[in-house]
Design a protein around this motif. Structure first.
Motif, PDB file in Angstrom:
ATOM      1  N   GLU A   8       0.848  -1.198   0.000  1.00 31.51           N
ATOM      2  CA  GLU A   8       0.000   0.000   0.000  1.00 31.51           C
ATOM      3  C   GLU A   8       0.886   1.251   0.000  1.00 31.51           C
ATOM      4  OE1 GLU A   8      -3.047  -0.710   2.889  1.00 31.51           O
ATOM      5  OE2 GLU A   8      -3.840   1.317   2.699  1.00 31.51           O
ATOM      6  N   LYS A   9       1.927   1.211   0.818  1.00 26.88           N
ATOM      7  CA  LYS A   9       2.886   2.317   0.882  1.00 26.88           C
ATOM      8  C   LYS A   9       3.610   2.459  -0.475  1.00 26.88           C
ATOM      9  CE  LYS A   9       5.757   5.333   2.770  1.00 26.88           C
ATOM     10  NZ  LYS A   9       5.310   6.721   2.924  1.00 26.88           N
ATOM     11  N   GLU A  52       1.569   4.363  -2.795  1.00 30.53           N
ATOM     12  CA  GLU A  52       1.642   5.810  -2.534  1.00 30.53           C
ATOM     13  C   GLU A  52       2.917   6.394  -3.127  1.00 30.53           C
ATOM     14  OE1 GLU A  52       1.355   6.455   1.692  1.00 30.53           O
ATOM     15  OE2 GLU A  52      -0.520   5.323   1.791  1.00 30.53           O
ATOM     16  N   ASP A  54       2.578   6.715  -6.751  1.00 31.13           N
ATOM     17  CA  ASP A  54       1.687   7.840  -7.039  1.00 31.13           C
ATOM     18  C   ASP A  54       2.409   9.176  -6.927  1.00 31.13           C
ATOM     19  OD1 ASP A  54      -0.859   7.731  -7.912  1.00 31.13           O
ATOM     20  OD2 ASP A  54      -1.772   8.320  -6.001  1.00 31.13           O
ATOM     21  N   GLN A  55       3.307   9.249  -5.965  1.00 27.81           N
ATOM     22  CA  GLN A  55       4.063  10.497  -5.730  1.00 27.81           C
ATOM     23  C   GLN A  55       5.291  10.596  -6.641  1.00 27.81           C
ATOM     24  OE1 GLN A  55       4.990   9.924  -1.609  1.00 27.81           O
ATOM     25  NE2 GLN A  55       2.848  10.109  -0.970  1.00 27.81           N
ATOM     26  N   GLN A 112      -3.303   0.732  -7.613  1.00 29.78           N
ATOM     27  CA  GLN A 112      -4.146   1.548  -6.726  1.00 29.78           C
ATOM     28  C   GLN A 112      -5.520   0.893  -6.536  1.00 29.78           C
ATOM     29  OE1 GLN A 112      -3.134   4.035  -4.989  1.00 29.78           O
ATOM     30  NE2 GLN A 112      -1.127   4.106  -5.931  1.00 29.78           N
ATOM     31  N   LYS A 120      -6.812  -0.541  -3.093  1.00 31.87           N
ATOM     32  CA  LYS A 120      -8.052  -0.076  -2.471  1.00 31.87           C
ATOM     33  C   LYS A 120      -8.894  -1.271  -2.040  1.00 31.87           C
ATOM     34  CE  LYS A 120      -8.616   4.154  -5.046  1.00 31.87           C
ATOM     35  NZ  LYS A 120      -9.216   4.577  -6.313  1.00 31.87           N
TER      36      LYS A 120
END
Lengths: 351, 225
Positions: free
Chosen positions: B53-54, B57, B60-61, B210, B214
């Motif tokens: 999950e991290k 992120e 995504d960044q 993602q 989710k």
């Protein structure tokens, strides 16, 4: 002044001499189903015959008024010539592009030829023949576009992509060595097509956008090889990268190409600001979305936006999907001619 | 050190091992989870999956890119291979699980996105029937009928192969309208998925991660209630 021939228009375009109107062309395949149907053949048959390749590209240009013919259509000709095979899907319904069935599974398996005999293996001679036929057609009426995959993308066609992508972090030295060999290969193939007389050469480093690689990795791993490719090839030469390119557009421009091609993910107005008015920028509409999915009356707006954003010629972001709507293609060509009457940032007009 | 402290420490090891793509660290922590007799499903979901999950992120960044994603996935699998055989049915409780048929459609040999999604389904406790890549369209239908899977997940990286998905959706829906069909891959949009009659979509490997994360995030929430 009388209208330029398509080939002359494109030749002058890349020399930044004034032209009558924006050319309609690309550095990727522009074959259409309308041409394939007119010829009464199946798409799967076209890839192995120089005559059919040339005829389908020329017929597409004639039906819709394109300025160039571009061959081949698939990305497997070089991998096939290097012994990786090809899947042509001759029995499948509809349109499927050839793929490479047996990539190397690790860097240990890589075995590249020591000479250039691969240039006459597989379907390479068919592509050569197609270029010759296209060049000779009506005394060279159409510009003939050639293309080769860039070193990283070519590597991804020859070796499993996850091995390559993990290798750039875990096995950097050997991956760099492999990419060096790919660079020499790309130069050889590019020069081969230039010797056959293509009017421009597009290097498609498609798999290297920042969807996949970081800008830092692009600079260290991709850019040096592209610089070498462009230092060895003659002009006109273009660098095309699809996907996310906003973060690397300035580095793309440092590679030594005469023009930069990007797809719909690029913010061309911003790229134009970053690169200034002298750089030829090509792009950047979504060929599938615009020519297959949209209604014909929506197409003009897409093309107009590309030109307003600051491209010097409207290029599709990828190969045209052949099964496109004829009305949409007509609207695309008409819009390029209409909104392409005025000078663009890097290329002037004769009137 | 009490059991809850050991649990916290090992979950952190699994999590960070995935994020830092350190396979050895993940393996060591996974073996210790077994050794200490901790809840294995808890370790998978709140250690390995939380780490992924991290990773999502970071992707995504734009801190992480695909090479890092792939190495994190390898680290996750290093742990999952050790832990999965020890997950007990009672650990799963009444959490949703099922079968998925997954593959990349004919004409497409790109399978990175598909493999990441496959991993996410496996983490979530699904039984995955992986047909591989360049899969003839009728094979998806046959496999769904054979396995009675609730989900069929199709991937295409290229526009040029996406049209095959439409045929698969039609063929499967005709035989079994209750099957949920997910489409994924770079050229697929929500509109395309709707047009083709699919039930869900993910537009790229990153987006697919993602989406899958989710889904797993929701599973973890349910588990922790």
């Amino acid at each position: 002044m009388t209208a330029l021939t398509p080939r002359e228009r494109i030749r002058r375009f890349f020399q930044r001499e004034p032209i009558d109107v924006m050319p309609v062309f690309s550095g990727m395949g522009m074959v259409t189903i309308q041409a394939i149907e007119e010829m009464g053949i199946r798409f799967a048959k076209v890839h192995s015959s120089g005559g059919l390749l040339a005829r389908s590209a020329i017929t597409s240009a004639e039906i819709f008024g394109f300025d160039a013919v571009i061959v081949p259509y698939d990305m497997c000709t070089v991998p096939e010539a290097l012994g990786r095979g090809v899947s042509l899907y001759e029995g499948a319904e509809g349109i499927l592009y050839p793929t490479v069935p047996s990539k190397w599974k690790s860097l240990d398996e890589v075995s590249l030829p020591k000479d250039t005999t691969y240039l006459s293996k597989g379907r390479m001679p068919a592509v050569d023949e197609a270029i010759r036929i296209a060049k000779a057609y009506e005394n060279g009426r159409y510009a003939v576009g050639g293309w080769v995959l860039g070193p990283f993308t070519m590597a991804g066609q020859l070796i499993e992509l996850d091995v390559l992508l993990k290798g750039v972090k875990k096995d950097k030295e050997r991956v760099e060595e492999f990419l060096g060999k790919m660079t020499d290969l790309v130069i050889e193939v590019g020069k081969h097509y230039q010797r056959l007389g293509v009017d421009y050469m597009n290097i498609r480093e498609m798999g290297s956008g920042t969807d996949l690689l970081s800008p830092r990795m692009w600079k260290s791993l991709i850019q040096p090889n592209l610089k070498k490719v462009f230092s060895e090839l003659s002009s006109p030469k273009i660098l095309h990268i699809c996907g996310s390119t906003d973060l690397i557009i300035e580095m793309m421009n440092e590679c030594g190409a005469d023009a930069i091609s990007v797809d719909q993910k690029n913010n061309v107005a911003e790229s134009r600001k970053k690169l200034g008015g002298d750089v030829i920028i090509l792009g950047n509409f979504d060929p599938y979305g615009t020519l297959v999915k949209m209604e014909a009356q929506q197409v003009e707006g897409v093309i107009k936006k590309c030109i307003e954003s600051g491209v010097d010629a409207v290029w599709p972001g990828c190969d045209l999907w052949p099964d496109l709507k004829a009305d949409n293609v007509r609207a695309y060509v008409e819009a390029v001619r209409r909104y392409g009457e005025a000078a663009t940032p890097a290329v002037g007009r004769t009137k | 050190m009490g059991n809850s402290e050991i649990r916290e420490r090992l979950l952190k090891e699994l999590n960070e091992g995935v994020v830092e793509y350190d396979e050895e660290r993940v393996k060591k922590a996974a073996l210790e989870v077994l050794d200490k007799g901790l809840n294995v499903y808890d370790a998978v979901m709140n250690g390995l999956a939380a780490g992924m999950e991290k990773v999502g992120e970071l992707y995504d960044q734009q801190e992480y890119f695909v090479p890092e994603l792939l190495m994190c996935a390898d680290a996750l699998y290093a742990g999952l291979d050790i832990l999965k055989p020890h997950i007990r049915l009672e650990d799963l409780g009444d959490k949703p699980k099922g079968q998925v048929v997954i593959g990349t459609v004919q004409g497409d040999v790109h399978d990175i996105g598909k493999n990441i999604i496959k991993m996410m389904f496996e983490v979530a406790g699904f039984t995955v029937h992986d047909l591989g890549r360049d899969v003839p369209l009728e094979k998806f239908v046959e496999e769904q009928l054979r396995t009675d899977a609730e989900i069929v997940a199709l991937s295409a990286m290229m526009t040029t192969t996406m049209m095959g998905m439409k045929k698969v959706v039609e063929m499967i829906k005709e035989r079994n309208p209750n099957v949920a069909i997910m489409l994924g891959g770079a050229p697929v949009t929500r509109d395309t998925a709707d047009l083709f009659g699919a039930d869900g979509y993910a537009e790229s490997a990153g987006n697919a991660v993602q989406e899958a994360i989710k889904m797993i995030g929701r599973l973890r929430e349910m588990q922790n209630r």
